[in-house]
Design a protein around this motif. Structure first.
Motif, PDB file in Angstrom:
ATOM      1  N   SER A  73       0.787  -0.917  -0.042  1.00 25.63           N
ATOM      2  CA  SER A  73      -0.139  -0.321   0.234  1.00 25.63           C
ATOM      3  C   SER A  73       1.147   1.685   0.466  1.00 25.63           C
ATOM      4  N   ASP A  74       1.501   1.145   0.546  1.00 30.15           N
ATOM      5  CA  ASP A  74       3.214   3.249   1.107  1.00 30.15           C
ATOM      6  C   ASP A  74       3.692   2.327  -0.457  1.00 30.15           C
ATOM      7  N   ASN A  75       3.661   1.722  -1.421  1.00 27.47           N
ATOM      8  CA  ASN A  75       4.440   1.510  -2.206  1.00 27.47           C
ATOM      9  C   ASN A  75       4.036   0.651  -3.461  1.00 27.47           C
ATOM     10  N   ALA A  76       2.717   1.455  -3.863  1.00 27.43           N
ATOM     11  CA  ALA A  76       1.918   0.997  -4.835  1.00 27.43           C
ATOM     12  C   ALA A  76       2.959   0.951  -6.103  1.00 27.43           C
ATOM     13  N   ASP A  77       3.821   1.773  -6.212  1.00 28.99           N
ATOM     14  CA  ASP A  77       3.835   2.454  -7.587  1.00 28.99           C
ATOM     15  C   ASP A  77       4.291   1.375  -8.061  1.00 28.99           C
ATOM     16  N   ILE A  78       4.792   0.189  -7.526  1.00 29.74           N
ATOM     17  CA  ILE A  78       5.531  -1.027  -8.009  1.00 29.74           C
ATOM     18  C   ILE A  78       4.698  -2.013  -7.906  1.00 29.74           C
ATOM     19  N   LEU A  79       3.174  -1.890  -7.938  1.00 30.71           N
ATOM     20  CA  LEU A  79       2.299  -2.594  -8.931  1.00 30.71           C
ATOM     21  C   LEU A  79       1.360  -2.035 -10.519  1.00 30.71           C
ATOM     22  N   GLN A  80       2.188  -0.879 -10.104  1.00 26.99           N
ATOM     23  CA  GLN A  80       0.959  -0.309 -11.260  1.00 26.99           C
ATOM     24  C   GLN A  80       0.794  -1.237 -12.514  1.00 26.99           C
ATOM     25  N   GLY A  81       0.060  -1.714 -13.165  1.00 30.40           N
ATOM     26  CA  GLY A  81       0.570  -2.361 -14.366  1.00 30.40           C
ATOM     27  C   GLY A  81       0.753  -3.561 -14.570  1.00 30.40           C
ATOM     28  N   CYS A  82       1.738  -4.612 -12.853  1.00 30.03           N
ATOM     29  CA  CYS A  82       1.865  -5.730 -13.278  1.00 30.03           C
ATOM     30  C   CYS A  82       1.718  -6.815 -13.306  1.00 30.03           C
ATOM     31  N   SER A  83       2.043  -7.662 -13.771  1.00 27.98           N
ATOM     32  CA  SER A  83       1.072  -9.364 -13.956  1.00 27.98           C
ATOM     33  C   SER A  83       1.774  -9.796 -12.779  1.00 27.98           C
ATOM     34  N   VAL A  84       0.758 -10.290 -11.596  1.00 22.32           N
ATOM     35  CA  VAL A  84       1.534 -11.387 -10.354  1.00 22.32           C
ATOM     36  C   VAL A  84       0.874 -12.534  -9.928  1.00 22.32           C
ATOM     37  N   LEU A  85       1.527 -13.419  -9.265  1.00 25.54           N
ATOM     38  CA  LEU A  85       1.390 -14.719  -8.986  1.00 25.54           C
ATOM     39  C   LEU A  85       1.777 -14.832  -8.042  1.00 25.54           C
ATOM     40  N   GLU A  86       0.698 -15.113  -6.530  1.00 22.47           N
ATOM     41  CA  GLU A  86       1.107 -15.960  -5.576  1.00 22.47           C
ATOM     42  C   GLU A  86       1.505 -16.230  -5.092  1.00 22.47           C
ATOM     43  N   PHE A  87       2.077 -17.291  -3.847  1.00 26.57           N
ATOM     44  CA  PHE A  87       1.794 -18.363  -3.415  1.00 26.57           C
ATOM     45  C   PHE A  87       1.410 -18.750  -2.260  1.00 26.57           C
TER      46      PHE A  87
END
Length: 243
Positions: A73-87
């Motif tokens: 939440s504090d670094n939401a810029d690293i998520l912007q427009g990304c593809s993510v897989l969560e374990f």
């Protein structure tokens, strides 16, 4: 006489065997619960206390997930427009937060019971994240068939791999890092990173994750300023990349 005596003991042993319905161990009394991370308010179904089956820890929101979500939440810029897989997505609290910023989120868990509530929470949030592609998939660490099915559908890999409070059993750590390495190598050096929200519960586990990272050719970088107390334990964020 001896054979009759042995037969009698066998019959007594058979009578002592108790067959329990597996549902006895499952608590599915989920409650809609509100979580706030900065300006992001999330509602998810989860348990307030655990089932009696250790394998169902994913029904709860664990301290490491809170640490991960505060960091994201504090670094939401690293998520912007990304593809993510969560374990080890569990009820999906981290993936749901990511869905507000990412273009694609693949939530994974190995337990079928946990996958049921995970899918319910994804459906709950699909309308609020119409631009994000959300998917739940079964993934047991080290299972090449499970990982292969995911990669067949997402052949270009992912920008980010996430794991929040997923290191409980030392025997599973090598399998986790095997799977992480495969995903990191699809994108190559520097084009994908594994963000691990780690909560320290045993020194042996602390050593195990550092050892596995090194053996798999990874750099284990502690993110400055993230080491803190979570649920009376010490937590930290690692950003992990290939050397």
């Amino acid at each position: 006489m001896g054979s009759e005596s042995e037969k009698g003991r066998e019959e007594e042993e058979e009578e002592d065997i108790v067959c329990l319905d597996e549902s006895f161990f499952v608590n599915d009394d989920y409650q809609l619960t509100t979580f706030t991370f900065g300006s992001n308010v999330l509602e998810l179904y989860c348990l307030q206390s655990a089932s009696t089956d250790f394998d169902l820890t994913g029904q709860l929101v664990w301290p490491g997930a809170m640490l991960m979500n505060r960091y994201l939440s504090d670094n939401a810029d690293i998520l912007q427009g990304c593809s993510v897989l969560e374990f080890g997505s569990g009820v999906g609290i981290t993936g749901v937060l990511c869905s507000k910023f990412c273009r694609k989120v693949v939530f994974t868990d190995h337990n079928d019971e946990v996958l049921k509530i995970l899918k319910k929470n994804i459906e709950l949030h699909e309308h609020s994240s119409p631009s994000a592609e959300l998917e739940a998939a079964k993934l047991e660490w080290g299972n090449t068939d499970h990982l292969g099915e995911i990669l067949q559908k997402h052949c270009d890999g992912f920008d980010l791999i996430l794991g929040a409070d997923i290191c409980f059993q030392q025997s599973s750590v090598p399998l986790l890092f095997d799977s992480v390495e495969q995903l990191l190598r699809i994108r190559g050096h520097g084009n994908c990173k594994f963000i691990l929200a780690y909560v320290s519960r045993a020194r042996q586990m602390d050593s195990a994750i550092m050892k596995e990272g090194s053996q798999h050719g990874m750099l284990m970088n502690e993110v400055p300023g993230t080491r803190c107390t979570v649920g009376n334990l010490e937590g930290v964020i690692f950003e992990i990349t290939l050397k």
